[in-house]
Scaffold this active site. Sequence first.
Site, mmCIF file in Angstrom:
data_model
loop_
_atom_site.group_PDB
_atom_site.id
_atom_site.type_symbol
_atom_site.label_atom_id
_atom_site.label_comp_id
_atom_site.label_asym_id
_atom_site.label_seq_id
_atom_site.Cartn_x
_atom_site.Cartn_y
_atom_site.Cartn_z
ATOM 1 N N HIS A 101 -9.370 29.888 -49.977
ATOM 2 C CA HIS A 101 -7.994 30.281 -50.298
ATOM 3 C C HIS A 101 -7.732 30.136 -51.791
ATOM 4 O O HIS A 101 -8.504 29.510 -52.521
ATOM 5 C CB HIS A 101 -6.984 29.405 -49.533
ATOM 6 N N ASP A 103 -4.497 28.688 -54.095
ATOM 7 C CA ASP A 103 -3.337 27.843 -53.787
ATOM 8 C C ASP A 103 -2.013 28.607 -53.893
ATOM 9 O O ASP A 103 -1.777 29.333 -54.861
ATOM 10 C CB ASP A 103 -3.297 26.630 -54.736
ATOM 11 N N HIS A 259 -11.081 28.762 -53.518
ATOM 12 C CA HIS A 259 -11.864 27.536 -53.366
ATOM 13 C C HIS A 259 -11.886 27.090 -51.915
ATOM 14 O O HIS A 259 -11.085 27.552 -51.095
ATOM 15 C CB HIS A 259 -11.329 26.430 -54.290
ATOM 16 N N ARG A 274 -3.826 15.692 -56.871
ATOM 17 C CA ARG A 274 -3.757 17.101 -57.291
ATOM 18 C C ARG A 274 -2.447 17.411 -58.007
ATOM 19 O O ARG A 274 -1.373 16.995 -57.575
ATOM 20 C CB ARG A 274 -3.898 18.032 -56.081
HETATM 21 C C1 SIN Z 1 -7.251 22.139 -52.240
HETATM 22 O O1 SIN Z 1 -7.371 23.093 -51.480
HETATM 23 O O2 SIN Z 1 -6.458 22.151 -53.164
HETATM 24 C C2 SIN Z 1 -8.122 20.922 -52.038
HETATM 25 C C3 SIN Z 1 -9.496 21.138 -52.531
HETATM 26 C C4 SIN Z 1 -10.383 19.933 -52.324
HETATM 27 O O3 SIN Z 1 -9.916 18.920 -51.794
HETATM 28 O O4 SIN Z 1 -11.548 20.002 -52.690
#
Ligand code: SIN
Length: 283
Positions: A101, A103, A259, A274
């Site tokens: 996806h 974000d 990602h 994050r």
């Molecule tokens: C996310 O999708 O922002 C998380 C990615 C991760 O935890 O590696």
Amino acid sequence: MGFEAIDVKPVSGALGAEIFGVDLSENLTNHKSAEIHKAFLDHKVICFREQKLTPHGQVEFARHFGEPDIYPFIRGLSDVPEVIEIIKTENDTVNFGGGWHSDTSYLEKPALGSMLYALEVPTAGGDTMFANMALAYNALSSGMKEFLGQLVGVNSSAQNYRGGREKKMNELEGMRGKFIESSEVSVAEHPVVRTHSETGQKSLYVSRAHTSHFKGMTAEESKPLIDFLSDHAVRPEFTCRLRWQPGTLIFWDNRCTQHFAVNDYNGGRRHMHRVTLVGDRPS
Ligand code: SIN
């Protein structure tokens, strides 16, 4: 232009680079921050090792590249609300972000980029994979490019959360109680071919995780093409995979990448912070 203040080492032929010669907890000079920004645009995913960052420090670093945002679905830290915690505990079998996806593509102005900082990582596993959506777009036939150029994707925050985001989030011990109850389903229409606002590059902007259908088409009519594009977008030659260590920070460009958080460490613990940056309206 080469780099003078930092060292940049690509990690794959597709995208991603490790950056050396930077301490993110120090005040960055304009020169260094401009070079980091250039590396970010060139490589789409940049990775810094052995950093010591407080939540405040992470937000300060993020401010060099945009405005830190508040994520609509997860409560941030009480004293630094721009930072959300992503935790998978030893008892969890499901992880957060375990599907390809980009974000917040269900928002009118999706995140420009995201910065993930590792506090705890499993002894093995828990890597994050990234895919270059400009390479994926360029590899399509001219006929497909022309067809996609007219399509608008309808992206929904509920697409990957049938049965409710809160219920699914509460299945994760590490994420329990962090869901913001008042948050509603967000739906946004965006071009399937997105032009990067800084580089002018065209990218595929569609994912199985968030795109429910194409505007003017039913979900059934849209699904085969969403499936084809989602599989095509993450062909191995468009991807890289990054290993985490405590102190690693990875900053990715959501405008031109997808990602995937690999869930291969049941029984292990992974704890990340994050920050997302406010983005523009895709065009
Ligand atoms: C996310 O999708 O922002 C998380 C990615 C991760 O935890 O590696």
